[in-house]
Enzyme design. Structure first.
Site, PDB file in Angstrom:
ATOM      1  N   ARG A 175      17.412 -56.501   7.491  1.00  0.00           N
ATOM      2  CA  ARG A 175      16.725 -55.584   8.412  1.00  0.00           C
ATOM      3  C   ARG A 175      15.218 -55.549   8.173  1.00  0.00           C
ATOM      4  O   ARG A 175      14.439 -55.339   9.105  1.00  0.00           O
ATOM      5  CB  ARG A 175      17.318 -54.168   8.284  1.00  0.00           C
ATOM      6  N   ILE A 211      13.261 -49.356  16.285  1.00  0.00           N
ATOM      7  CA  ILE A 211      14.515 -49.963  15.853  1.00  0.00           C
ATOM      8  C   ILE A 211      15.436 -48.814  15.471  1.00  0.00           C
ATOM      9  O   ILE A 211      15.036 -47.898  14.753  1.00  0.00           O
ATOM     10  CB  ILE A 211      14.280 -50.929  14.674  1.00  0.00           C
ATOM     11  N   SER A 212      16.670 -48.821  15.992  1.00  0.00           N
ATOM     12  CA  SER A 212      17.588 -47.698  15.802  1.00  0.00           C
ATOM     13  C   SER A 212      18.024 -47.553  14.348  1.00  0.00           C
ATOM     14  O   SER A 212      17.955 -48.513  13.560  1.00  0.00           O
ATOM     15  CB  SER A 212      18.830 -47.875  16.675  1.00  0.00           C
ATOM     16  N   GLN A 213      18.493 -46.354  14.008  1.00  0.00           N
ATOM     17  CA  GLN A 213      19.089 -46.122  12.689  1.00  0.00           C
ATOM     18  C   GLN A 213      20.195 -47.140  12.443  1.00  0.00           C
ATOM     19  O   GLN A 213      20.965 -47.472  13.355  1.00  0.00           O
ATOM     20  CB  GLN A 213      19.736 -44.744  12.636  1.00  0.00           C
ATOM     21  N   PRO A 214      20.342 -47.622  11.233  1.00  0.00           N
ATOM     22  CA  PRO A 214      21.427 -48.562  10.941  1.00  0.00           C
ATOM     23  C   PRO A 214      22.805 -48.041  11.347  1.00  0.00           C
ATOM     24  O   PRO A 214      23.621 -48.797  11.881  1.00  0.00           O
ATOM     25  CB  PRO A 214      21.332 -48.749   9.423  1.00  0.00           C
TER      26      PRO A 214
END
Length: 213
Positions: A35, A61-64
């Site tokens: 990431r 970028i979204s939360q994992p």
């Protein structure tokens, strides 16, 4: 010294598996994709935190855990052909590409599309194809798809996307008005008939709005 590999393993254990994600292919893909390579270099040390991060052009970028939840909900097989709307940095597409056979990802912001495509090439990802275009139209040239994942919110699913699914295909996207008291619900819609859908709410989320036609 803690390495990126150590941080990534901890991310999967503490942020993803601990929240109930159990699909082995999703967990393995999240362990494999670096990431930190999909965020600005100045944010690399934050890449494995439980947070969305800015990637420029007022996008994130979204939360994992959100990436993992969306991909698990799509129920991807190894032979799946997938459409992603909202490439962003290319991170989610890279994770999907570790599971599915082929991914087409549409990004409306030209600079992000170019950078994501270059980043995916650098990471050796060969089964993800990035396209610059209006995501609300999908990508009909490669349809139909087994699953469509939309990384932006809308009050309803665009009709063009509905028409690009195979029978039994799944659309996973946040539905709802971000300004309403109910907010947005991450939702999976499964096409069970010519115009019949099975709908499942997965959880409350907050995404940028889907922009396009």
């Amino acid at each position: 010294m803690t390495t990126h590999d150590d941080r990534r393993a901890r991310m999967v254990e503490q942020q993803i598996a601990a929240r109930g994600i159990t699909d082995p292919s999703v967990l393995e893909a999240m362990r494999a994709v670096p990431r930190h390579r999909f965020v600005p270099e100045s944010r690399a040390q934050q890449a494995y935190e439980d947070a969305a991060l800015p990637i420029g052009e007022e996008q994130t970028i979204s939360q994992p855990c959100i990436v993992a939840a969306m991909i698990e909900a799509a129920e991807l097989r190894q032979d799946a052909r997938v459409l992603e709307i909202g490439t962003g940095s290319g991170y989610a597409a890279a994770v999907i590409g570790r599971i599915a056979m082929e991914v087409h990802s549409v990004e409306r912001i030209g600079r992000l599309a170019e950078e994501a495509a270059e980043r995916l090439r650098e990471e050796g990802v060969r089964n993800v194809h990035v396209h610059h275009g209006d995501g609300t139209r999908g990508w009909p040239m490669e349809a139909p798809y087994d699953a469509i994942l939309v990384a932006a919110s809308a009050p309803h699913v665009p009709k063009a996307l509905c028409s690009q699914l195979v029978p039994g295909g799944r659309i996973v996207m946040p539905l709802g008005d971000p300004d309403s008291p109910g907010g947005q619900a991450l939702t999976r819609l499964t096409l069970v008939g010519p115009s019949s859908w099975d709908e499942k709410r997965i959880g409350s989320v907050r995404f940028v709005p889907l922009i396009g036609e």
